[in-house]
Design a protein around this motif. Structure first.
Motif, PDB file in Angstrom:
ATOM      1  N   MET A   1       0.840  -1.171   0.000  1.00 24.63           N
ATOM      2  CA  MET A   1       0.000   0.000   0.000  1.00 24.63           C
ATOM      3  C   MET A   1       0.892   1.243   0.000  1.00 24.63           C
ATOM      4  O   MET A   1       1.867   1.320   0.718  1.00 24.63           O
ATOM      5  N   VAL A   2       0.533   2.198  -0.814  1.00 22.41           N
ATOM      6  CA  VAL A   2       1.294   3.435  -0.932  1.00 22.41           C
ATOM      7  C   VAL A   2       0.585   4.511  -0.119  1.00 22.41           C
ATOM      8  O   VAL A   2      -0.625   4.701  -0.258  1.00 22.41           O
ATOM      9  N   LYS A   3       1.339   5.178   0.728  1.00 18.89           N
ATOM     10  CA  LYS A   3       0.779   6.272   1.517  1.00 18.89           C
ATOM     11  C   LYS A   3       1.542   7.539   1.179  1.00 18.89           C
ATOM     12  O   LYS A   3       2.755   7.525   1.022  1.00 18.89           O
ATOM     13  N   LEU A   4       0.810   8.621   1.091  1.00 19.55           N
ATOM     14  CA  LEU A   4       1.405   9.905   0.763  1.00 19.55           C
ATOM     15  C   LEU A   4       0.858  10.930   1.747  1.00 19.55           C
ATOM     16  O   LEU A   4      -0.349  11.103   1.870  1.00 19.55           O
ATOM     17  N   THR A   5       1.753  11.577   2.458  1.00 24.70           N
ATOM     18  CA  THR A   5       1.332  12.656   3.343  1.00 24.70           C
ATOM     19  C   THR A   5       1.716  13.972   2.689  1.00 24.70           C
ATOM     20  O   THR A   5       2.823  14.123   2.162  1.00 24.70           O
ATOM     21  N   LEU A   6       0.792  14.889   2.730  1.00 21.62           N
ATOM     22  CA  LEU A   6       0.999  16.179   2.111  1.00 21.62           C
ATOM     23  C   LEU A   6       2.018  16.976   2.926  1.00 21.62           C
ATOM     24  O   LEU A   6       1.896  17.120   4.133  1.00 21.62           O
ATOM     25  N   ARG A   7       3.049  17.451   2.258  1.00 20.46           N
ATOM     26  CA  ARG A   7       4.085  18.234   2.929  1.00 20.46           C
ATOM     27  C   ARG A   7       3.584  19.659   3.167  1.00 20.46           C
ATOM     28  O   ARG A   7       2.650  20.127   2.499  1.00 20.46           O
ATOM     29  N   GLU A   8       4.247  20.325   4.075  1.00 21.09           N
ATOM     30  CA  GLU A   8       3.859  21.694   4.373  1.00 21.09           C
ATOM     31  C   GLU A   8       4.132  22.581   3.161  1.00 21.09           C
ATOM     32  O   GLU A   8       5.200  22.510   2.543  1.00 21.09           O
ATOM     33  N   LYS A   9       3.171  23.384   2.792  1.00 16.54           N
ATOM     34  CA  LYS A   9       3.242  24.312   1.655  1.00 16.54           C
ATOM     35  C   LYS A   9       3.482  23.602   0.319  1.00 16.54           C
ATOM     36  O   LYS A   9       4.083  24.165  -0.601  1.00 16.54           O
ATOM     37  N   GLU A  10       3.011  22.353   0.195  1.00 17.25           N
ATOM     38  CA  GLU A  10       3.153  21.608  -1.070  1.00 17.25           C
ATOM     39  C   GLU A  10       1.869  21.775  -1.872  1.00 17.25           C
ATOM     40  O   GLU A  10       0.771  21.586  -1.351  1.00 17.25           O
ATOM     41  N   SER A  11       2.009  22.102  -3.141  1.00 18.63           N
ATOM     42  CA  SER A  11       0.822  22.276  -3.978  1.00 18.63           C
ATOM     43  C   SER A  11       0.236  20.908  -4.325  1.00 18.63           C
ATOM     44  O   SER A  11       0.912  19.876  -4.230  1.00 18.63           O
ATOM     45  N   ILE A  12      -1.010  20.924  -4.734  1.00 16.59           N
ATOM     46  CA  ILE A  12      -1.693  19.688  -5.109  1.00 16.59           C
ATOM     47  C   ILE A  12      -1.008  19.048  -6.317  1.00 16.59           C
ATOM     48  O   ILE A  12      -0.841  17.834  -6.372  1.00 16.59           O
TER      49      ILE A  12
ATOM     50  N   ASP B   1       2.148  19.162  -7.136  1.00 17.64           N
ATOM     51  CA  ASP B   1       3.374  18.497  -6.691  1.00 17.64           C
ATOM     52  C   ASP B   1       3.068  17.187  -5.972  1.00 17.64           C
ATOM     53  O   ASP B   1       3.768  16.191  -6.146  1.00 17.64           O
ATOM     54  N   ALA B   2       2.005  17.199  -5.164  1.00 19.93           N
ATOM     55  CA  ALA B   2       1.623  15.987  -4.441  1.00 19.93           C
ATOM     56  C   ALA B   2       1.169  14.896  -5.407  1.00 19.93           C
ATOM     57  O   ALA B   2       1.529  13.728  -5.244  1.00 19.93           O
ATOM     58  N   VAL B   3       0.416  15.264  -6.432  1.00 23.24           N
ATOM     59  CA  VAL B   3      -0.038  14.290  -7.433  1.00 23.24           C
ATOM     60  C   VAL B   3       1.151  13.727  -8.194  1.00 23.24           C
ATOM     61  O   VAL B   3       1.241  12.520  -8.445  1.00 23.24           O
ATOM     62  N   ARG B   4       2.104  14.578  -8.540  1.00 23.24           N
ATOM     63  CA  ARG B   4       3.306  14.128  -9.253  1.00 23.24           C
ATOM     64  C   ARG B   4       4.088  13.122  -8.392  1.00 23.24           C
ATOM     65  O   ARG B   4       4.526  12.082  -8.860  1.00 23.24           O
ATOM     66  N   ARG B   5       4.221  13.465  -7.105  1.00 27.79           N
ATOM     67  CA  ARG B   5       4.929  12.575  -6.188  1.00 27.79           C
ATOM     68  C   ARG B   5       4.180  11.255  -6.012  1.00 27.79           C
ATOM     69  O   ARG B   5       4.788  10.175  -5.966  1.00 27.79           O
TER      70      ARG B   5
END
Length: 72
Positions: free
Chosen positions: A1-12, A14-18
């Motif tokens: 399972m892949v988990k992704l936590t949104l970093r502080e001041k990270e745009s959506i 960038d989060a989708v790309r990651r």
């Protein structure tokens, strides 16, 4: 399972790309494509046999050519 936590001041974006990179590295995308269509067990075995034959042929060519052989 892949988990992704949104970093502080990270745009959506960038989060989708990651997230996409995480999915690709984990092999989930490859597994989904493999399971997309049913494949008969005989076809799976045939593909594995052909892959092994190509690998053996490649290794044989490397062993015969002294310039390509790995020296230890």
């Amino acid at each position: 399972m892949v988990k992704l936590t949104l970093r502080e001041k990270e745009s959506i974006q960038d989060a989708v790309r990651r997230f996409r990179k995480l999915i690709e590295r984990s092999g989930i995308k490859k597994e989904m494509r493999r399971r997309e269509h049913f494949e008969k067990p005989s076809e799976i075995k045939r593909r594995a046999r052909l892959r092994a034959a190509r690998r053996n042929e490649h290794l044989r060519k490397i062993a015969q050519n002294p310039r390509l052989a790995v020296t230890q």
